[in-house]
Every structure is written in C-alpha cells, then in structure tokens.
Design a protein around this motif. Structure first.
Motif, PDB file in Angstrom:
ATOM      1  N   UNK A 111       6.149  -5.702   8.821  1.00  6.24           N
ATOM      2  CA  UNK A 111       5.597  -4.448   8.292  1.00  6.24           C
ATOM      3  C   UNK A 111       6.749  -3.348   8.243  1.00  6.24           C
ATOM      4  N   UNK A 112       7.154  -2.865   6.800  1.00 12.60           N
ATOM      5  CA  UNK A 112       7.975  -1.988   6.709  1.00 12.60           C
ATOM      6  C   UNK A 112       7.346  -0.533   6.359  1.00 12.60           C
TER       7      UNK A 112
ATOM      8  N   UNK B  44       0.913  -1.199  -0.060  1.00 13.77           N
ATOM      9  CA  UNK B  44      -0.035   0.062  -0.041  1.00 13.77           C
ATOM     10  C   UNK B  44       0.799   1.236   0.032  1.00 13.77           C
ATOM     11  N   UNK B  45       0.460   2.360  -0.449  1.00 12.88           N
ATOM     12  CA  UNK B  45       1.334   3.598  -0.285  1.00 12.88           C
ATOM     13  C   UNK B  45       2.175   3.625   0.977  1.00 12.88           C
ATOM     14  N   UNK B  46       3.524   3.733   0.994  1.00 18.73           N
ATOM     15  CA  UNK B  46       4.421   3.669   2.253  1.00 18.73           C
ATOM     16  C   UNK B  46       4.483   2.487   2.834  1.00 18.73           C
ATOM     17  N   UNK B  47       3.894   1.538   2.610  1.00 23.39           N
ATOM     18  CA  UNK B  47       3.783   0.220   3.228  1.00 23.39           C
ATOM     19  C   UNK B  47       4.207  -1.191   2.358  1.00 23.39           C
ATOM     20  N   UNK B  48       5.209  -1.821   2.797  1.00 20.71           N
ATOM     21  CA  UNK B  48       5.511  -3.157   2.253  1.00 20.71           C
ATOM     22  C   UNK B  48       5.206  -4.150   3.455  1.00 20.71           C
ATOM     23  N   UNK B  49       4.067  -5.101   3.603  1.00 21.27           N
ATOM     24  CA  UNK B  49       3.986  -6.242   4.374  1.00 21.27           C
ATOM     25  C   UNK B  49       4.384  -7.662   4.021  1.00 21.27           C
ATOM     26  N   UNK B  50       5.132  -8.155   4.427  1.00 22.32           N
ATOM     27  CA  UNK B  50       5.879  -9.586   3.997  1.00 22.32           C
ATOM     28  C   UNK B  50       5.087 -10.521   4.958  1.00 22.32           C
ATOM     29  N   UNK B  51       4.465 -11.661   4.400  1.00 23.65           N
ATOM     30  CA  UNK B  51       3.946 -12.455   5.062  1.00 23.65           C
ATOM     31  C   UNK B  51       4.739 -13.615   5.596  1.00 23.65           C
ATOM     32  N   UNK B  52       5.126 -13.620   6.817  1.00 24.45           N
ATOM     33  CA  UNK B  52       5.848 -14.702   7.612  1.00 24.45           C
ATOM     34  C   UNK B  52       5.153 -15.994   7.809  1.00 24.45           C
ATOM     35  N   UNK B  53       3.976 -15.845   8.409  1.00 22.14           N
ATOM     36  CA  UNK B  53       3.175 -17.031   8.565  1.00 22.14           C
ATOM     37  C   UNK B  53       1.613 -16.652   8.368  1.00 22.14           C
TER      38      UNK B  53
ATOM     39  N   UNK C 257       7.008  -3.920  17.921  1.00 25.49           N
ATOM     40  CA  UNK C 257       7.823  -2.728  17.193  1.00 25.49           C
ATOM     41  C   UNK C 257       9.356  -3.311  17.027  1.00 25.49           C
ATOM     42  N   UNK C 258       9.796  -3.166  15.886  1.00 22.58           N
ATOM     43  CA  UNK C 258      11.064  -3.660  15.560  1.00 22.58           C
ATOM     44  C   UNK C 258      12.062  -2.416  15.399  1.00 22.58           C
ATOM     45  N   UNK C 259      11.664  -1.365  14.928  1.00 23.30           N
ATOM     46  CA  UNK C 259      12.393  -0.268  14.800  1.00 23.30           C
ATOM     47  C   UNK C 259      11.734   1.197  14.292  1.00 23.30           C
ATOM     48  N   UNK C 260      12.107   2.410  14.543  1.00 27.98           N
ATOM     49  CA  UNK C 260      11.429   3.643  14.317  1.00 27.98           C
ATOM     50  C   UNK C 260      10.092   3.748  15.260  1.00 27.98           C
ATOM     51  N   UNK C 261       9.506   4.697  14.972  1.00 25.92           N
ATOM     52  CA  UNK C 261       8.306   5.047  15.841  1.00 25.92           C
ATOM     53  C   UNK C 261       6.959   5.072  15.027  1.00 25.92           C
TER      54      UNK C 261
END
Length: 321
Positions: A195-196, A165-174, A217-221
C-alpha cells in the motif's frame, strides 16, 4: 532469505486454537536479527505474541540501509522446504540464484516468489554494482500438506495488478484484493498487498471477514483503525472485519497481510517447515550431506551449515501466545 540465527528456537505454528475470531488491535514489536555480515533485519513473525497470520509465518523488514560503500545483502546458499519465500523491495536490487537454475535480479515492486516444495536451496545478494539504498521485506508462506511436497520452482512477476483509490495505490503481491488477483501462485486463501499512501489519504480497504489480517509498516506514519503504526512495527487485526480504515499522517508505505487461519500444526526450525521431528532431522542430514536440496551455482562462497538441533524433541502444536 534465510534465518541465519545459529541457535534458532523451534516455532510451533498453525492450528486455529488461538486465532482471534473478532477484530483486535495488537501492536507487535520487532526483534533485531543480524542477516549475514552487513544486513540487520527487524523480525515481526514469528513473534512471542503471534506466530502466524493466515499462512504467513515469517516476516522480516530491513532498511532503508545506505550500502553505497558496502557489499549489501550477502546471504550464502541455504535450504528451504515446506514453504514459499516472497521477496519484496521498495529500494535496491537483490540477485536470486537457486538450485533449479534460476538466476534473477529482483527490483522494487517486482515479485520474487520461490516455492520450495519438498526441497530447494538458494542464495541472495546485492549485485556488485548496486543502488545506494536497500529497503524491503522478506516473507514466508507455509505450504499446506497437500502441496508441501510439490516440485520446487521460482516465479518472477514484474507486472502486478494495482487497485487505486484517492491517495492510495495497492499493488497485489499475492492473492486477491478488491477483485484484483496477483499472478503469483498461491496454495491457500491469502492476500499480500503493498500500500502506497499520500499524506492525508483517508481510505477504507475491503476485507474478507473469514480472514485474519495484519499490517506491516514499511515507511512513514499511518493510523490503521485508529492505531499509529510506525516503520518496522506490525499491527495484528484478528478476524471479523469487512473493511479497514487507514489514514496517512505522511506519505506512507504499508503491507497488508492476511488469509484464512491456517488449520494445520507445524514445526518451523531454521529454514524448514515440517510436521514431525523426523522430517526436520532428515532435512538437516540431507543438507549437511549434500543430497536432496541441490546445488546453487555461481555464488562466490560456501553454503551455510545447518545449526544443531535442540536437545528437546520438536513437537507440532497449535497457535501459541
């Protein structure tokens, strides 16, 4: 990855009694745990306030750690039963070995999925020649009774589906999200997605109202449903949502975890998930006598000894808070 606590506290998990059946915003703080000689992790599950999210029953977040002049992750051979381990990296590499003969280097945004079934043992280590930084998450999924005695096996998936989506990449882990499904084997209705988000991204993720969810949360805010979530913390969201608003205040990395609330009552002790005291006792005996869990070949070091069982009897219970 192992729970290396030498005095682990038994965790009574599962059951629907304490599932929040409506949307909530419950911010969970981590507990710091030493993993081996050189890796410190932030443990989000099990938590004093929340034991499980769907079938997700264990969540560690670690790094980013500068290991340029360090050995990095060094987790000796140890046993598992009744669960799946999910290895997920943002930076660095982890070399996986297990008692089925698997030998695999896991790299960023590749899925390392180990199904312990009735019994497996494995080790994890940073390769001798490794990247400067190590950053990732280690998660466990509880296996339902119908599948917890399955044959142990390991899966490695380097090519995973991505939802954008605009500004989002969601990688399916499971599991499944927005019509995309991970190739990783799942035994309960579940979702795990990385989610990036670009700074300024303002998105709404589609959710299943029957699932309960949390965001790590892995990184950023990022603001998740209006709540600021910073690295190393996790926001529990309850059930009853059809979508989830997320706004990135900076470039950010999150993990969406969810699934149908886990029906069964469990005992989780050290690196085992069982249903009775006797199962845990037998697992400890089998590991310490070198039976059932197999042998990890090629690791330069001795296996981890199992901790002593507590004096009080272990009992399976529902979700506790």
């Amino acid at each position: 990855m192992s729970n290396l606590d030498r005095q682990p506290v038994p965790a009574a998990c599962g059951g629907r009694g304490f599932v929040v059946a409506e949307p909530v915003r419950e911010l969970l703080s981590p507990r710091t745990v030493q993993l081996g000689e050189s890796t410190e992790v932030r443990r989000l599950l099990p938590n004093l306030g929340r034991r499980m999210v769907g079938a997700w029953c264990f969540v560690d977040h670690y790094g980013p750690d500068d290991i340029a002049d360090e050995p990095g992750m060094q987790v000796p051979p140890h046993p598992h039963m009744g669960l799946q381990t999910v290895s997920w990296l943002h930076q660095g590499e982890v070399l996986h070995r297990d008692s089925t003969g698997s030998l695999q280097t896991i790299r960023p945004r590749e899925l390392g999925l180990m199904t312990s079934g009735r019994a497996i043992s494995h080790s994890e280590e940073s390769p001798k020649a490794h990247a400067r930084f190590l950053h990732g998450a280690q998660l466990w999924v509880a296996l339902p009774d119908a599948h917890r005695h399955t044959d142990p096996h390991f899966e490695h998936h380097a090519d995973l589906p991505v939802v954008t989506a605009p500004g989002l990449e969601a990688t399916l882990v499971l599991g499944t999200l927005d019509g995309a499904t991970s190739p990783g084997t799942a035994y309960t209705p579940i979702v795990g997605a990385d989610l990036t988000l670009d700074r300024g991204a303002d998105v709404r993720l589609p959710l299943e109202p029957d699932f309960e969810y949390a965001v790590l949360s892995m990184a950023g805010e990022a603001h998740v449903d209006g709540v600021p979530v910073l690295p190393g913390s996790m926001l529990y969201l309850g059930c009853g949502r059809t979508d989830l608003p997320i706004r990135a205040e900076s470039d950010a990395g999150l993990m969406l975890l969810g699934g149908e609330p886990f029906e069964e009552e469990l005992i989780m002790f050290w690196n085992w998930i069982g249903r009775t005291q006797e199962e845990i006792e037998q697992a400890r005996h089998d590991w310490m006598t070198g039976t059932r869990f197999g042998e990890v070949k090629g690791y330069d070091g001795a296996p981890l000894p199992a901790p002593e069982l507590p004096a009080t009897r272990l009992k399976p219970r529902g979700r506790v808070r």
